[in-house]
Motif scaffolding. Structure first.
Motif, PDB file in Angstrom:
ATOM      1  N   LYS A   1       0.813  -1.199   0.231  1.00  0.00           N
ATOM      2  CA  LYS A   1      -0.398   0.277  -0.014  1.00  0.00           C
ATOM      3  C   LYS A   1       1.109   1.539  -0.103  1.00  0.00           C
ATOM      4  O   LYS A   1       0.460   2.226  -0.792  1.00  0.00           O
ATOM      5  N   THR A   2       2.003   1.313   0.884  1.00  0.00           N
ATOM      6  CA  THR A   2       2.874   2.437   0.359  1.00  0.00           C
ATOM      7  C   THR A   2       3.443   2.422  -0.668  1.00  0.00           C
ATOM      8  O   THR A   2       3.645   3.787  -1.170  1.00  0.00           O
ATOM      9  N   ASN A   3       3.362   1.711  -1.679  1.00  0.00           N
ATOM     10  CA  ASN A   3       4.081   1.922  -2.839  1.00  0.00           C
ATOM     11  C   ASN A   3       2.793   2.983  -3.699  1.00  0.00           C
ATOM     12  O   ASN A   3       4.032   3.866  -4.540  1.00  0.00           O
ATOM     13  N   MET A   4       1.985   2.907  -3.311  1.00  0.00           N
ATOM     14  CA  MET A   4       1.043   3.649  -3.871  1.00  0.00           C
ATOM     15  C   MET A   4       1.239   5.671  -3.701  1.00  0.00           C
ATOM     16  O   MET A   4       0.884   6.204  -4.346  1.00  0.00           O
ATOM     17  N   ASP A   5       1.928   5.619  -2.894  1.00  0.00           N
ATOM     18  CA  ASP A   5       2.050   6.744  -2.221  1.00  0.00           C
ATOM     19  C   ASP A   5       3.190   7.531  -2.845  1.00  0.00           C
ATOM     20  O   ASP A   5       3.040   8.740  -2.854  1.00  0.00           O
ATOM     21  N   ALA A   6       3.394   6.866  -3.793  1.00  0.00           N
ATOM     22  CA  ALA A   6       4.663   7.664  -4.642  1.00  0.00           C
ATOM     23  C   ALA A   6       4.124   8.716  -5.732  1.00  0.00           C
ATOM     24  O   ALA A   6       4.412   9.296  -5.647  1.00  0.00           O
ATOM     25  N   SER A   7       3.149   8.437  -6.204  1.00  0.00           N
ATOM     26  CA  SER A   7       2.453   9.278  -7.242  1.00  0.00           C
ATOM     27  C   SER A   7       2.271  10.745  -7.048  1.00  0.00           C
ATOM     28  O   SER A   7       2.510  11.691  -7.016  1.00  0.00           O
TER      29      SER A   7
END
Length: 172
Positions: A30-36
Motif C-alpha cells: 500500500k505504501t508504494n501507491m503513495d509515491a505518485s
C-alpha cells in the motif's frame, strides 16, 4: 562482434543486476501507491545518498565515487564475472543514472541505468526507469529489507573488479 550481440551482452549482464537491485519491487505494498503524490528528491539530496558509497547487490556491487563522478561495478564470480566502468550523474529532479561499459568474457557493451527517487515525509521511494514500479527505498525508520540499508560508505568494488578484470584479460 556485432552490435546486436553487444546489446544482448549488456542486457544479460545488466538485466541480471536489475533483478538483484531492488528486492522490494516484487512485493508492492500500500505504501508504494503513495509515491505518485510524493516530491522528487533534489540533486543535493540524491548526491548525499550516493556519494562515495557502494550499493551492495545480490551478486555484486556498484560504487559511486565523487572523484570524476566515476561509477564502477562488479557482478558474478569466476568465469561468469563481469565488471562495469563509467560515470554516474544526476539529471532532472530525483533521477540518478549510471552509464558504464560492461566487460564480460564475451566482450564489452555499454549500458545506461536510471532510478527515480521521491519522498513523502521521511519515506523515500525509488523506481527503476523507464518502466519499473515504485517501492519504498528507505522507510522513516530504516528496515533491514530497505535498499537504502544496502548503501555503505566506502568502495566495496575495486578489489573484486581488479580480480575479475585480470581474469577476463587472461581469457582474451
Amino acid at each position: 562482434m556485432s552490435m546486436f550481440c553487444m546489446t544482448l551482452i549488456a542486457g544479460a549482464v545488466f538485466g541480471g543486476l536489475g533483478m538483484a537491485i531492488p528486492s522490494a519491487m516484487a512485493a508492492p505494498s500500500k505504501t508504494n501507491m503513495d509515491a505518485s503524490t510524493a516530491t522528487p528528491l533534489t540533486s543535493a539530496e540524491l548526491y548525499r545518498l550516493y556519494h562515495n558509497r557502494s550499493w551492495i547487490w545480490k551478486d555484486g556491487a556498484g560504487y559511486f565515487s565523487v572523484k570524476g563522478r566515476k561509477f564502477t561495478a562488479v557482478s558474478g564470480n569466476g568465469k561468469a564475472g563481469s565488471y562495469g566502468v563509467g560515470t554516474w550523474f544526476i539529471t532532472q529532479p530525483g533521477k540518478l543514472c549510471f552509464r558504464a561499459d560492461w566487460h564480460t568474457k564475451s566482450g564489452t557493451a555499454p549500458a545506461l541505468t536510471c532510478f527515480s527517487h521521491r519522498k513523502k515525509g521521511n519515506v523515500i521511494f525509488q523506481k527503476r526507469e523507464p518502466d519499473g514500479d515504485w517501492y519504498v527505498f528507505k522507510h522513516a525508520r530504516v528496515k533491514n529489507g530497505d535498499e537504502y540499508a544496502k548503501l555503505r560508505s566506502g568502495n566495496y568494488v575495486s578489489s573484486r573488479l581488479n580480480k575479475i578484470e585480470a581474469r577476463l584479460s587472461a581469457t582474451r
